[in-house]
Every structure is written in structure tokens, then in C-alpha cells.
Design an enzyme around this catalytic site. Structure first.
Site, PDB file in Angstrom:
ATOM      1  N   ARG A   1      53.539  37.337  27.570  1.00  0.00           N
ATOM      2  CA  ARG A   1      53.776  38.770  27.825  1.00  0.00           C
ATOM      3  C   ARG A   1      53.369  39.119  29.247  1.00  0.00           C
TER       4      ARG A   1
ATOM      5  N   THR B   1      44.702  44.170  43.351  1.00  0.00           N
ATOM      6  CA  THR B   1      43.259  43.966  43.221  1.00  0.00           C
ATOM      7  C   THR B   1      42.698  43.118  44.366  1.00  0.00           C
TER       8      THR B   1
ATOM      9  N   SER C   1      38.751  48.241  39.776  1.00  0.00           N
ATOM     10  CA  SER C   1      39.089  49.507  39.117  1.00  0.00           C
ATOM     11  C   SER C   1      39.394  50.596  40.133  1.00  0.00           C
TER      12      SER C   1
ATOM     13  N   TRP D   1      42.593  37.668  41.625  1.00  0.00           N
ATOM     14  CA  TRP D   1      43.087  37.769  40.252  1.00  0.00           C
ATOM     15  C   TRP D   1      44.570  38.115  40.210  1.00  0.00           C
TER      16      TRP D   1
ATOM     17  N   ALA E   1      53.721  48.528  33.050  1.00  0.00           N
ATOM     18  CA  ALA E   1      53.074  47.325  32.503  1.00  0.00           C
ATOM     19  C   ALA E   1      52.135  47.690  31.357  1.00  0.00           C
TER      20      ALA E   1
ATOM     21  N   ARG F   1      42.680  28.774   0.865  1.00  0.00           N
ATOM     22  CA  ARG F   1      41.383  28.081   0.804  1.00  0.00           C
ATOM     23  C   ARG F   1      40.522  28.651  -0.327  1.00  0.00           C
TER      24      ARG F   1
ATOM     25  N   LEU G   1      38.356  32.586   9.004  1.00  0.00           N
ATOM     26  CA  LEU G   1      38.757  31.173   9.051  1.00  0.00           C
ATOM     27  C   LEU G   1      37.557  30.238   9.171  1.00  0.00           C
TER      28      LEU G   1
ATOM     29  N   GLU H   1      45.036  45.769  33.962  1.00  0.00           N
ATOM     30  CA  GLU H   1      45.796  47.031  33.891  1.00  0.00           C
ATOM     31  C   GLU H   1      44.904  48.208  33.518  1.00  0.00           C
TER      32      GLU H   1
HETATM   33  P1  TGC Z   1      43.819  59.383  41.868  1.00  0.00           P
HETATM   34  O1  TGC Z   1      43.271  60.290  42.894  1.00  0.00           O
HETATM   35  O2  TGC Z   1      43.658  59.731  40.432  1.00  0.00           O
HETATM   36  O3  TGC Z   1      45.376  59.153  42.126  1.00  0.00           O
HETATM   37  C1  TGC Z   1      45.890  58.727  43.390  1.00  0.00           C
HETATM   38  C2  TGC Z   1      47.357  59.132  43.392  1.00  0.00           C
HETATM   39  O4  TGC Z   1      48.036  58.426  42.358  1.00  0.00           O
HETATM   40  C3  TGC Z   1      48.558  59.330  41.383  1.00  0.00           C
HETATM   41  N1  TGC Z   1      48.319  58.688  40.076  1.00  0.00           N
HETATM   42  C4  TGC Z   1      49.294  58.152  39.355  1.00  0.00           C
HETATM   43  N2  TGC Z   1      50.610  58.081  39.562  1.00  0.00           N
HETATM   44  C5  TGC Z   1      51.347  57.440  38.643  1.00  0.00           C
HETATM   45  N3  TGC Z   1      50.811  56.876  37.543  1.00  0.00           N
HETATM   46  C6  TGC Z   1      49.479  56.918  37.300  1.00  0.00           C
HETATM   47  N4  TGC Z   1      48.965  56.317  36.227  1.00  0.00           N
HETATM   48  C7  TGC Z   1      48.661  57.579  38.233  1.00  0.00           C
HETATM   49  N5  TGC Z   1      47.328  57.810  38.321  1.00  0.00           N
HETATM   50  C8  TGC Z   1      47.136  58.498  39.451  1.00  0.00           C
HETATM   51  C9  TGC Z   1      47.780  60.614  41.556  1.00  0.00           C
HETATM   52  O5  TGC Z   1      48.532  61.721  41.124  1.00  0.00           O
HETATM   53  C10 TGC Z   1      47.564  60.601  43.050  1.00  0.00           C
HETATM   54  O6  TGC Z   1      48.774  60.993  43.678  1.00  0.00           O
HETATM   55  P2  TGC Z   1      48.719  61.924  44.988  1.00  0.00           P
HETATM   56  O7  TGC Z   1      50.153  62.182  45.313  1.00  0.00           O
HETATM   57  O8  TGC Z   1      47.951  63.145  44.615  1.00  0.00           O
HETATM   58  O9  TGC Z   1      48.006  61.101  46.032  1.00  0.00           O
HETATM   59  O10 TGC Z   1      43.280  57.938  42.155  1.00  0.00           O
HETATM   60  P3  TGC Z   1      41.843  57.347  42.020  1.00  0.00           P
HETATM   61  O11 TGC Z   1      41.579  56.585  43.277  1.00  0.00           O
HETATM   62  O12 TGC Z   1      40.862  58.394  41.593  1.00  0.00           O
HETATM   63  O13 TGC Z   1      42.016  56.268  40.858  1.00  0.00           O
HETATM   64  C11 TGC Z   1      42.402  56.628  39.591  1.00  0.00           C
HETATM   65  C12 TGC Z   1      42.325  55.400  38.638  1.00  0.00           C
HETATM   66  C13 TGC Z   1      40.897  54.914  38.541  1.00  0.00           C
HETATM   67  C14 TGC Z   1      42.781  55.878  37.276  1.00  0.00           C
HETATM   68  C15 TGC Z   1      43.239  54.290  39.136  1.00  0.00           C
HETATM   69  O14 TGC Z   1      42.900  53.846  40.359  1.00  0.00           O
HETATM   70  C16 TGC Z   1      43.340  53.135  38.167  1.00  0.00           C
HETATM   71  O15 TGC Z   1      44.197  53.166  37.295  1.00  0.00           O
HETATM   72  N6  TGC Z   1      42.503  52.055  38.284  1.00  0.00           N
HETATM   73  C17 TGC Z   1      42.676  50.835  37.511  1.00  0.00           C
HETATM   74  C18 TGC Z   1      43.279  49.749  38.393  1.00  0.00           C
HETATM   75  C19 TGC Z   1      44.211  48.855  37.618  1.00  0.00           C
HETATM   76  O16 TGC Z   1      44.636  49.133  36.532  1.00  0.00           O
HETATM   77  N7  TGC Z   1      44.621  47.760  38.254  1.00  0.00           N
HETATM   78  C20 TGC Z   1      45.577  46.882  37.668  1.00  0.00           C
HETATM   79  C21 TGC Z   1      46.060  45.845  38.659  1.00  0.00           C
HETATM   80  S1  TGC Z   1      47.520  44.954  38.155  1.00  0.00           S
HETATM   81  C22 TGC Z   1      47.052  44.021  36.838  1.00  0.00           C
HETATM   82  O17 TGC Z   1      45.987  44.102  36.344  1.00  0.00           O
HETATM   83  C23 TGC Z   1      48.086  43.087  36.302  1.00  0.00           C
HETATM   84  S2  TGC Z   1      47.510  42.146  34.997  1.00  0.00           S
HETATM   85  C24 TGC Z   1      48.845  41.316  34.443  1.00  0.00           C
HETATM   86  C25 TGC Z   1      49.206  41.684  33.049  1.00  0.00           C
HETATM   87  O18 TGC Z   1      49.796  42.767  32.845  1.00  0.00           O
HETATM   88  O19 TGC Z   1      48.926  40.932  32.136  1.00  0.00           O
HETATM   89  P1  FAD Z   2      35.410  46.212  38.106  1.00  0.00           P
HETATM   90  O1  FAD Z   2      36.279  47.302  38.613  1.00  0.00           O
HETATM   91  O2  FAD Z   2      34.402  45.637  39.006  1.00  0.00           O
HETATM   92  O3  FAD Z   2      34.697  46.712  36.770  1.00  0.00           O
HETATM   93  C1  FAD Z   2      33.606  46.017  36.157  1.00  0.00           C
HETATM   94  C2  FAD Z   2      33.104  46.880  35.009  1.00  0.00           C
HETATM   95  O4  FAD Z   2      32.653  48.152  35.541  1.00  0.00           O
HETATM   96  C3  FAD Z   2      34.178  47.216  33.979  1.00  0.00           C
HETATM   97  O5  FAD Z   2      33.621  47.280  32.695  1.00  0.00           O
HETATM   98  C4  FAD Z   2      34.633  48.598  34.403  1.00  0.00           C
HETATM   99  O6  FAD Z   2      35.199  49.347  33.359  1.00  0.00           O
HETATM  100  C5  FAD Z   2      33.318  49.199  34.862  1.00  0.00           C
HETATM  101  N1  FAD Z   2      33.547  50.335  35.757  1.00  0.00           N
HETATM  102  C6  FAD Z   2      34.194  50.354  36.956  1.00  0.00           C
HETATM  103  N2  FAD Z   2      34.231  51.604  37.449  1.00  0.00           N
HETATM  104  C7  FAD Z   2      33.617  52.392  36.540  1.00  0.00           C
HETATM  105  C8  FAD Z   2      33.358  53.788  36.467  1.00  0.00           C
HETATM  106  N3  FAD Z   2      33.755  54.634  37.421  1.00  0.00           N
HETATM  107  N4  FAD Z   2      32.669  54.245  35.399  1.00  0.00           N
HETATM  108  C9  FAD Z   2      32.267  53.416  34.411  1.00  0.00           C
HETATM  109  N5  FAD Z   2      32.490  52.095  34.422  1.00  0.00           N
HETATM  110  C10 FAD Z   2      33.169  51.585  35.467  1.00  0.00           C
HETATM  111  N6  FAD Z   2      45.344  42.513  39.570  1.00  0.00           N
HETATM  112  C11 FAD Z   2      46.468  42.629  40.337  1.00  0.00           C
HETATM  113  O7  FAD Z   2      46.516  43.406  41.288  1.00  0.00           O
HETATM  114  N7  FAD Z   2      47.580  41.870  40.063  1.00  0.00           N
HETATM  115  C12 FAD Z   2      47.612  40.973  39.043  1.00  0.00           C
HETATM  116  O8  FAD Z   2      48.629  40.300  38.836  1.00  0.00           O
HETATM  117  C13 FAD Z   2      46.432  40.846  38.213  1.00  0.00           C
HETATM  118  N8  FAD Z   2      46.417  39.936  37.194  1.00  0.00           N
HETATM  119  C14 FAD Z   2      45.245  39.739  36.498  1.00  0.00           C
HETATM  120  C15 FAD Z   2      45.188  38.717  35.541  1.00  0.00           C
HETATM  121  C16 FAD Z   2      43.990  38.466  34.865  1.00  0.00           C
HETATM  122  C17 FAD Z   2      43.922  37.347  33.877  1.00  0.00           C
HETATM  123  C18 FAD Z   2      42.841  39.265  35.123  1.00  0.00           C
HETATM  124  C19 FAD Z   2      41.556  39.032  34.393  1.00  0.00           C
HETATM  125  C20 FAD Z   2      42.900  40.277  36.062  1.00  0.00           C
HETATM  126  C21 FAD Z   2      44.099  40.519  36.769  1.00  0.00           C
HETATM  127  N9  FAD Z   2      44.164  41.504  37.763  1.00  0.00           N
HETATM  128  C22 FAD Z   2      45.300  41.647  38.534  1.00  0.00           C
HETATM  129  C23 FAD Z   2      42.972  42.275  38.114  1.00  0.00           C
HETATM  130  C24 FAD Z   2      42.653  43.389  37.116  1.00  0.00           C
HETATM  131  O9  FAD Z   2      43.544  44.439  37.252  1.00  0.00           O
HETATM  132  C25 FAD Z   2      41.205  43.832  37.388  1.00  0.00           C
HETATM  133  O10 FAD Z   2      40.375  42.787  36.922  1.00  0.00           O
HETATM  134  C26 FAD Z   2      40.866  45.132  36.707  1.00  0.00           C
HETATM  135  O11 FAD Z   2      41.563  46.206  37.303  1.00  0.00           O
HETATM  136  C27 FAD Z   2      39.343  45.428  36.746  1.00  0.00           C
HETATM  137  O12 FAD Z   2      38.808  45.231  38.006  1.00  0.00           O
HETATM  138  P2  FAD Z   2      37.518  44.283  38.201  1.00  0.00           P
HETATM  139  O13 FAD Z   2      37.741  43.039  37.450  1.00  0.00           O
HETATM  140  O14 FAD Z   2      37.270  44.192  39.660  1.00  0.00           O
HETATM  141  O15 FAD Z   2      36.337  45.046  37.491  1.00  0.00           O
END
Ligand code: TGC
Ligand code: FAD
Length: 388
Positions: A94, A136, A142, A166, A246, A272, A342, A367
Site C-alpha cells: 500500500r 521529511t 512532524s 525516511w 495518501a 487449535r 496465536l 503521514e
Molecule cells: P499550518 O500553518 O497549519 O498550515 C500551513 C499551510 O498549509 C495549509 N494546510 C493544509 N492544506 C492542505 N491540506 C492540509 N492537510 C493542510 N494542513 C494545513 C494551511 O491552510 C496553510 O496554508 P496557508 O495558505 O495559510 O499558508 O502548518 P503548520 O506548520 O502549523 O503544520 C501543521 C501540521 C502539523 C498539521 C502539518 O505540518 C502536518 O501535517 N505535519 C505532519 C507531517 C507529515 O505528515 N509528514 C508526512 C511526510 S510523507 C510520508 O510520511 C509518506 S509515508 C509513505 C506511506 O504513505 O506509507
Molecule cells: P517527530 O516529529 O520527531 O515526532 C516524535 C514524537 O513526538 C511523535 O510521537 C510525535 O507525535 C511527537 N510530537 C511531535 N510534535 C509534537 C507536538 N507538537 N505535540 C505533541 N507531540 C508531538 N517522509 C517523507 O517525506 N516521505 C516519505 O516517503 C516518507 N516515508 C516514510 C516511510 C517510513 C517507513 C517512515 C517510518 C517514515 C516515512 N516518512 C516519510 C517520514 C514520516 O512522515 C515522519 O516519520 C513523520 O512525519 C514523523 O516525523 P518524525 O519521525 O521526525 O517524528
């Protein structure tokens, strides 16, 4: 009266349209016969062979929710069902579809220009070209808004410096979507991975999501032409908009992982015997099985409702956060409970439960972690942000 299906207790799949049900059956059959028999080996070796992407492409599953450029233009529900059927085998499968379709291809489709779409999307839809999504960084997980990677103008070119971590498929991708800070805020760049200064290394000794390649990416004076910037991406929100897609796939996918764990526990405890009776005949076992059915059913109904909102065009990111948080959390609880049922045999790859349980640790984190989605929901219901 119609019999109850123990694997779809409230017949939630009856809500599917015929074409979505057909797709479900096709993908389930493919995943069960072609992928499941090999997944333990991939998991042990810590790999996901590239030919799998080609097969998924041939089935029309890469970027399937996008329109044009060789993409299927399928419904959100269809995409969700595909994620569910693939994650029933392994979250790594996935994840491949998420990163390719929802992240890399969506970024190009939504924020790229016509030339960029024509150059990359048709090849990515077939799996001939792979993409990765570099958001990231070592010090920005985060909080991606704090990223340190930069892109600066040099004549007509852009020069990128920094590091990503990552990043799924960074070593095998053909193109990396790299998010970087510029004088005008965060922007995205298409970096062909053969570009001088781009290097990627695999993260080893990973104990979760082993059938998926995780990498560190280093960007050292990576020079790309002005045409490499995704011109329509306005800032960090553009990256987050891809994450919404995603996350939607994950909230469906986790149901598949939970379903596989529940199915394994149901079968095992039916066969079992201890104390002269089947394990399934004990009240405590039945409580666990009933708990799993409740969790899977709630997760399925949440996913179906979110798909309806998506179809209506009213789905909000904060609602996706609820689904990702709730369904990933419930899937890992189901997996943990199934593992207990199990006994010792649940600890090996002979059964899928521990593999799923271990994968789901990563799924809870990717995500957006549990805490991040709690804070998103908290902000939406109180009007007060508590991130910083
Ligand atoms: P914040 O000030 O809330 O927002 C900045 C700008 O972004 C807009 N926005 C969004 N737009 C679309 N969709 C959303 N979900 C949005 N959330 C916020 C917001 O309106 C603003 O726009 P503008 O025009 O006003 O500038 O931003 P913040 O810096 O306070 O951060 C908010 C937070 C913490 C929720 C966000 O940064 C976040 O979601 N952090 C988590 C990071 C994360 O999920 N990373 C994932 C990386 S990719 C990955 O993990 C792939 S894994 C592979 C797999 O799927 O298996
Ligand atoms: P951190 O942000 O350091 O967080 C550590 C802990 O602190 C967590 O429990 C978190 O919830 C907590 N924390 C952080 N901020 C706060 C807050 N404000 N209040 C309370 N608690 C908080 N990223 C990409 O860009 N592209 C990819 O393709 C991708 N693939 C991935 C694949 C795998 C297998 C993994 C494990 C990660 C991948 N990532 C990717 C990264 C992933 O999106 C990050 O790991 C994730 O967003 C969390 O960031 P971090 O690991 O740095 O944790």
C-alpha cells in the site's frame, strides 16, 4: 434472512458500486495469488522488487485516482478499496501505491505544468518510472515547515542543498519531488535522481515496514533548470494537500491489515484445541474476536463515510485526520489482540499477524503521527492550535 459475513459484519461493501466491487475482486485475487506467497521473503530480505510496481501499473493502480496521462480517473472509494486489498497482504505494498500515486504523481498532476505532467505521469502510471516524495528531514518530521533544505536561484538554474530522511524509494526512484525553502517560501522541485549531487542510501536494520525501501537523501549543490520547479505549488500547503490523498488511502489500507489479523485469529482459534476444546469456544477468545469485529466494522464505516464526503467534494483535511488516527490506531490494537490469540506461533512469519503488527507501528507514524492528528482535530474543534 441473509447470513452474516464474519469478514464484513454490517455488509459495508454493499455500498460499493459494481465497478468498485469488480476492482476489489480483481485486486484481491491478484494480491492473494501473486503477492502474498512472496511477501515473507521480501519482508525478511527487507526489499520490494521493482517488478511489483510494473504489475501494479499494468493493473491501472498507480495514480488511479488521477485523470488523464494514462491514469484511470477512479473514484476515491475505488482507490480506498485497492489500498485495503493491498494492505491486507502487507502495508509495504500500500505504501508503494501511496507514495507513487498520492504523493509523487499527485504533486506533479496538481502542482506541475503541462510539460512536467506529459514528461512524467504516463511513465509513472505504468510503473516504468518511479517517484519519491522528499518532505521529511532529519530535524523536521512532524513540523515540515521548519525544513532546512534550500533552493537558491543561480542564473536560470536552481541549486538545491540539504538532506531528507525516511524517504520511501529514494534509492530506486527515477524522479524525486523535493520540497525546499526559497526566498518566496517552500516550493517543490522535480529532481531526476541521476542529477549530479543527488545521492540516496538505504536505512538499514528497520524493524517495521520491511517490504518497503526507506532512504536518506543528500542534496549537494544539485543544479536543476528553472523548468524543474512545480510552478503552481504555493507553499507548504501544496505538500500537505498531497498528504491528504495518501492519508485517505491509509485509512482504508489499515482496514485490510486489521482484517487479515482478525481472519488469522479466527481460523487459528477455530482449529487449535487446548483443555480439550477449541480456543474459539472459550468466552475470553470470543470477546477478543467480537472486539476485532467491532473495530473493523467501525473503521470500515468511517472509511466509507469519508469516501462519500470525498465524492461529494466536501471532505475536509481535519476529517481525514480523524480517519487516519482512528483506523491506524484500531488496526494496531486488532493486530496486538490477534497476536495474543496465536500464542507462540503468532510470533513468526508463518502467520501474518506479527508482520502486520510491526508494520502498523510505522503506519501510526507516517503521514502524521497519532499526536499530530489529535492536535489537528483539537484545533478544529476548539479553534485553538496547540502545535507550538
Ligand atoms: P499550518 O500553518 O497549519 O498550515 C500551513 C499551510 O498549509 C495549509 N494546510 C493544509 N492544506 C492542505 N491540506 C492540509 N492537510 C493542510 N494542513 C494545513 C494551511 O491552510 C496553510 O496554508 P496557508 O495558505 O495559510 O499558508 O502548518 P503548520 O506548520 O502549523 O503544520 C501543521 C501540521 C502539523 C498539521 C502539518 O505540518 C502536518 O501535517 N505535519 C505532519 C507531517 C507529515 O505528515 N509528514 C508526512 C511526510 S510523507 C510520508 O510520511 C509518506 S509515508 C509513505 C506511506 O504513505 O506509507
Ligand atoms: P517527530 O516529529 O520527531 O515526532 C516524535 C514524537 O513526538 C511523535 O510521537 C510525535 O507525535 C511527537 N510530537 C511531535 N510534535 C509534537 C507536538 N507538537 N505535540 C505533541 N507531540 C508531538 N517522509 C517523507 O517525506 N516521505 C516519505 O516517503 C516518507 N516515508 C516514510 C516511510 C517510513 C517507513 C517512515 C517510518 C517514515 C516515512 N516518512 C516519510 C517520514 C514520516 O512522515 C515522519 O516519520 C513523520 O512525519 C514523523 O516525523 P518524525 O519521525 O521526525 O517524528
Amino acid at each position: 434472512m441473509t447470513a452474516i459475513d464474519p469478514h464484513d459484519y454490517l455488509a459495508v461493501d454493499d455500498e460499493l458500486e459494481d465497478s468498485e466491487r469488480d476492482l476489489r475482486d480483481t485486486v484481491r485475487a491478484y494480491a492473494t495469488t501473486e503477492l502474498l506467497p512472496q511477501v515473507n521473503e521480501w519482508y525478511e530480505r527487507g526489499e520490494l522488487p521493482r517488478h511489483v510496481a510494473k504489475e501494479l501499473g499494468a493493473l491501472g493502480l498507480l495514480g488511479m485516482q488521477l485523470t488523464g496521462y494514462g491514469c484511470a480517473g477512479a473514484s476515491g472509494t475505488a482507490y480506498g478499496v485497492v489500498c485495503r486489498e493491498l494492505e491486507a497482504v502487507d502495508s509495504g505494498l500500500r505504501s508503494l501505491v501511496s507514495v507513487q500515486g498520492s504523493l509523487a504523481m499527485t504533486a506533479i498532476h496538481r502542482w506541475g505544468d503541462e510539460e512536467q505532467r506529459q514528461e512524467w505521469l504516463p511513465r509513472m502510471a505504468t510503473g516504468d518510472a518511479l517517484g519519491c516524495f522528499g518532505l521529511t528531514e532529519p530535524s523536521s518530521g512532524s513540523d515540515p515547515g521548519s525544513m532546512r533544505t534550500t533552493a537558491r536561484r543561480d542564473g536560470d538554474d536552481w541549486v538545491l542543498n540539504g538532506s531528507k530522511t525516511w524517504i520511501t524509494n529514494g534509492t530506486i526512484a527515477d524522479v524525486a519531488v523535493i520540497w525546499a525553502g526559497t526566498e518566496d517560501g517552500i516550493r517543490a522541485f522535480l529532481v531526476p535522481t541521476g542529477t549530479a549531487g543527488y545521492s540516496a542510501t538505504e536505512i538499514r536494520q528497520k524493524l517495521s515496514l520491511r517490504a518497503s525501501i526507506s532512504t536518506d537523501i543528500l542534496l549537494e549543490d544539485v543544479r536543476v533548470p528553472s523548468s524543474a520547479i512545480l510552478p503552481h505549488a504555493p507553499g507548504l500547503g501544496a505538500a500537505l494537500s498531497c498528504l491528504n490523498e495518501a492519508r485517505f488511502g491509509i485509512l482504508w489500507g489499515t482496514i485490510g491489515a486489521a482484517r487479515a489479523c482478525y481472519a488469522a485469529a479466527l481460523e487459528y482459534t477455530g482449529n487449535r484445541e487446548q483443555f480439550g476444546r477449541s480456543l474459539a469456544s472459550f468466552q475470553l477468545s470470543q470477546r477478543k474476536l467480537a472486539y476485532m469485529v467491532v473495530e473493523i466494522t467501525h473503521a470500515s464505516m468511517t472509511a466509507m463515510r469519508l469516501a462519500q464526503l470525498k465524492k461529494a467534494g466536501t471532505l475536509r483535511p481535519e476529517q481525514i485526520s480523524l480517519g487516519k488516527l482512528a483506523n491506524a490506531r484500531s488496526a494496531i490494537e486488532v493486530a496486538r489482540s490477534a497476536r495474543t490469540m496465536l500464542g507462540a506461533n503468532g510470533l513468526t512469519l508463518a502467520h501474518p499477524v506479527m508482520r502486520h503488527m510491526s508494520n502498523l507501528e510505522a503506519v501510526l507514524t507516517v503521514e502524521g503521527t497519532e499526536e499530530i492528528h489529535e492536535l489537528v482535530i483539537g484545533r478544529s474543534i476548539t479553534g485553538v492550535q496547540a502545535f507550538r
